[in-house]
Scaffold this active site. Structure first.
Site, PDB file in Angstrom:
ATOM      1  N   ASP A   1     -25.109   0.061 -33.763  1.00 29.48           N
ATOM      2  CA  ASP A   1     -26.271  -0.001 -34.767  1.00 29.48           C
ATOM      3  C   ASP A   1     -26.852   1.476 -35.123  1.00 29.48           C
ATOM      4  OD1 ASP A   1     -25.976  -2.429 -33.812  1.00 29.48           O
ATOM      5  OD2 ASP A   1     -27.931  -3.024 -34.360  1.00 29.48           O
TER       6      ASP A   1
ATOM      7  N   HIS B   1     -29.415   1.695 -37.954  1.00 29.83           N
ATOM      8  CA  HIS B   1     -30.685   1.130 -38.631  1.00 29.83           C
ATOM      9  C   HIS B   1     -31.424   1.994 -39.217  1.00 29.83           C
ATOM     10  CE1 HIS B   1     -31.033  -2.943 -37.504  1.00 29.83           C
ATOM     11  NE2 HIS B   1     -30.564  -2.739 -36.468  1.00 29.83           N
TER      12      HIS B   1
ATOM     13  N   ASP C   1     -25.234  -3.144 -39.038  1.00 25.50           N
ATOM     14  CA  ASP C   1     -26.443  -2.778 -38.955  1.00 25.50           C
ATOM     15  C   ASP C   1     -26.714  -1.277 -39.137  1.00 25.50           C
ATOM     16  OD1 ASP C   1     -26.930  -5.365 -38.314  1.00 25.50           O
ATOM     17  OD2 ASP C   1     -28.231  -5.011 -36.724  1.00 25.50           O
TER      18      ASP C   1
ATOM     19  N   ASP D   1     -32.049  -1.020 -42.647  1.00 27.99           N
ATOM     20  CA  ASP D   1     -33.256  -1.802 -42.192  1.00 27.99           C
ATOM     21  C   ASP D   1     -33.894  -1.105 -40.903  1.00 27.99           C
ATOM     22  OD1 ASP D   1     -33.287  -3.789 -44.085  1.00 27.99           O
ATOM     23  OD2 ASP D   1     -32.258  -5.433 -43.082  1.00 27.99           O
ATOM     24  N   ARG D   2     -35.123  -1.638 -41.254  1.00 26.79           N
ATOM     25  CA  ARG D   2     -35.921  -0.962 -40.091  1.00 26.79           C
ATOM     26  C   ARG D   2     -36.362   0.584 -39.854  1.00 26.79           C
ATOM     27  NH1 ARG D   2     -37.160  -4.885 -36.531  1.00 26.79           N
ATOM     28  NH2 ARG D   2     -35.586  -6.429 -36.118  1.00 26.79           N
TER      29      ARG D   2
ATOM     30  N   ASN E   1     -25.468  -8.213 -38.921  1.00 22.43           N
ATOM     31  CA  ASN E   1     -26.545  -9.219 -39.504  1.00 22.43           C
ATOM     32  C   ASN E   1     -27.517  -8.634 -40.324  1.00 22.43           C
ATOM     33  OD1 ASN E   1     -27.842  -8.034 -36.862  1.00 22.43           O
ATOM     34  ND2 ASN E   1     -29.233  -9.561 -37.161  1.00 22.43           N
ATOM     35  N   HIS E   2     -27.559  -7.475 -40.432  1.00 27.45           N
ATOM     36  CA  HIS E   2     -28.665  -6.590 -41.203  1.00 27.45           C
ATOM     37  C   HIS E   2     -27.976  -6.294 -42.418  1.00 27.45           C
ATOM     38  CE1 HIS E   2     -32.692  -6.508 -39.571  1.00 27.45           C
ATOM     39  NE2 HIS E   2     -31.875  -6.584 -38.200  1.00 27.45           N
TER      40      HIS E   2
ATOM     41  N   HIS F   1     -19.900  -7.360 -34.829  1.00 32.81           N
ATOM     42  CA  HIS F   1     -21.170  -6.830 -34.592  1.00 32.81           C
ATOM     43  C   HIS F   1     -21.982  -7.637 -33.764  1.00 32.81           C
ATOM     44  CE1 HIS F   1     -25.070  -5.203 -35.297  1.00 32.81           C
ATOM     45  NE2 HIS F   1     -25.686  -6.323 -35.500  1.00 32.81           N
TER      46      HIS F   1
ATOM     47  N   ARG G   1     -32.715 -14.837 -29.263  1.00 32.51           N
ATOM     48  CA  ARG G   1     -33.329 -14.453 -30.438  1.00 32.51           C
ATOM     49  C   ARG G   1     -34.004 -15.573 -31.280  1.00 32.51           C
ATOM     50  NH1 ARG G   1     -30.909  -9.451 -32.181  1.00 32.51           N
ATOM     51  NH2 ARG G   1     -29.260  -8.862 -30.565  1.00 32.51           N
TER      52      ARG G   1
ATOM     53  N   HIS H   1     -25.612  -4.751 -31.807  1.00 37.71           N
ATOM     54  CA  HIS H   1     -26.509  -5.767 -32.296  1.00 37.71           C
ATOM     55  C   HIS H   1     -27.515  -5.964 -31.341  1.00 37.71           C
ATOM     56  CE1 HIS H   1     -27.729  -9.615 -34.038  1.00 37.71           C
ATOM     57  NE2 HIS H   1     -27.253 -10.415 -33.097  1.00 37.71           N
TER      58      HIS H   1
END
Length: 473
Positions: free
Chosen positions: A220, A222, A249, A252-253, A281-282, A330, A380, A407
């Protein structure tokens, strides 16, 4: 000799210190030891819930808040933190119930009122998109005449003709570092070219490493653009002899998701057979709407750019097989032991654009390893968890040495679990400026030996991410 209750209090205080140091795993460890000695104190559960929220174990956080509420049904903190966890896993209607309960118990709770208002906005937004969703919506590329878009004479960057160049990528990297954008014409060119490239790749890309090539696997990122620049500085930029695989990923964030996505896409366009990307997943619509990427696209470019990114994300491969030895995806493994690499090869990812709540695609993007054998509910609150025996059977059934996944934050940037068969790599150091973790990447040569490299976060401009206010990192 201290009583169990006194020992538990001391352990809770150690947990609080670890939490203050942003070392979430150690905090969870101390809170768990305190609970083992005294499981009648609700604050231990709410403290552990907060540490779980920070480490994105939202399902565990909800379970801890439930336990705290069993012990103290009027505990505002438990409702509040459960509301945060429900919001984070995109269950805002459940969160609404929790925040309303907070206000009922404590009418002057300003934080709960703010979160309730945010939740209502999220519910309206998600309901709106669900209402307008249509099965065969035309592509955002329809009617887009890129050739007709004029690049103004005063544009101060390198120009792009019909094909990507290394000169353009080098200039783009510097522009992004200096807070500049590339022209929207070039954004559209990159998106359209890469959308077609990845659409035509198999669901599981299969790669052999030539004798004179090194392949780097990254986890990731991000939106942490300046940390990605540090990774390239330390490890070398993508080239004909240095291939890269980014394991989902990308966005995002963080505050520079569009910059990372465009840079990765430009590299993919330039070297389609030496630069690889798996979906995370993002790279999905529902996460992008809540965790910042949609807002960032619209703010920096326009809505059409986001829609084209969305279409390209849904076209990304879901896995990469390296030398028939390492299965890279991922999230993780499956709820059914019968799943094979052939099932992944046959999976039609174009039929189902978004992962949904069940099925192979959801599991590939969302599942996590656990130390206990068998399978368990997800920490999660989405997907499930798989144990070392599950990993062993999958590797043996498919002739693999190991799976490589991302992840999850790892404090060392990577972790080797399940007797060496399950490897996690995470490439966003000091994740979201709130977790004191290192970043890592894996170098693999033609001998297929894994070399783990760690790196630290670097300073970056103080730019706030465009994220709906959600808990934790």
């Amino acid at each position: 000799m201290a009583s169990p209750e006194e020992q538990a209090t001391a352990l809770k205080n150690q947990g609080n210190k670890a939490f203050a140091d942003h070392d979430w795993p150690t905090a969870i460890e101390f809170y768990t030891k305190a609970i083992d000695l005294n499981d009648k104190e609700p604050t231990y559960f709410t403290n552990r819930a907060q540490a779980h929220i920070k480490s994105e174990a939202y399902g565990y956080a909800i379970a801890d808040c439930n336990k705290a509420l069993e012990l103290n049904p009027g505990m505002v903190k438990a409702y509040f933190r459960r509301g945060l966890a429900h919001t984070a896993i995109l269950r805002p209607k459940d969160a609404l119930v929790d925040f309303k309960e907070c206000i009922k118990i404590d009418p002057n709770n300003r934080d709960a009122k703010l979160k309730l208002d945010e939740c209502r906005k999220i519910v309206r937004k998600l309901d709106f998109f669900a209402a307008i969703e249509v099965g065969d919506e035309p592509s955002a590329a329809e009617g887009l005449d890129v050739d007709a878009i004029v690049v103004e004479p005063d544009y101060d960057g390198v120009r792009l003709d019909k094909d990507m160049t290394q000169e353009f990528i080098d200039d783009m990297m510097e522009r992004f570092k200096n807070g500049k954008k590339i022209h929207k014409k070039y954004v559209f060119q990159i998106l359209l070219a890469v959308k077609e490239l990845v659409y035509n790749e198999p669901t599981m890309v299969e790669v052999d490493i030539p004798d004179d090539v090194k392949l780097t696997v990254c986890g990731d990122t991000h939106g942490q653009y300046f940390d990605l620049m540090e990774l390239f500085r330390l490890n070398g930029k993508p080239s004909d002899k240095h291939w890269y695989l980014f394991n989902g990923d990308f966005v995002d964030r963080g505050s520079w998701s569009t910059e990372i996505a465009l840079l990765l896409y430009a590299n993919k366009w330039l070297r389609p057979k030496g630069f690889f990307m798996n979906r995370g997943n993002h790279e999905t619509d529902d996460m992008n709407r809540v965790y910042g990427f949609e807002g960032e696209c619209k703010a920096k470019y326009n809505e059409r750019v986001f829609k084209l990114f969305s279409e390209s994300f849904s076209a990304l491969p879901l896995a990469t097989l390296i030398g028939s030895k390492f299965f890279v995806l991922h999230g993780g493994l499956f709820s059914d032991d019968k799943v094979t690499l052939d099932d992944i090869r046959k999976l039609d990812r174009h039929q189902q654009r978004q992962p949904g709540q069940s099925g192979l695609m959801m599991e590939m993007l969302w599942t996590d390893p656990q130390e206990e054998p068998g399978r368990g509910p997800s920490k999660r609150g989405v997907g499930m968890q798989f144990g070392p025996d599950v990993t062993k059977r999958f590797c043996e059934n498919n002739g693999l040495e190991a799976i490589i996944r991302s992840h999850e934050v790892r404090m060392d940037g990577y972790e080797v679990q399940h007797d060496g068969r399950c490897i996690t790599v995470f490439s966003a150091p000091k994740y979201c400026d709130s977790t004191e973790n290192k970043g890592a990447y894996i170098n693999i040569g033609p001998d297929y030996k894994l070399h783990f490299e760690q790196f630290d976060a670097v300073p970056h401009p103080d730019v706030r991410p465009m994220v709906t206010q959600l808990p934790g990192p």
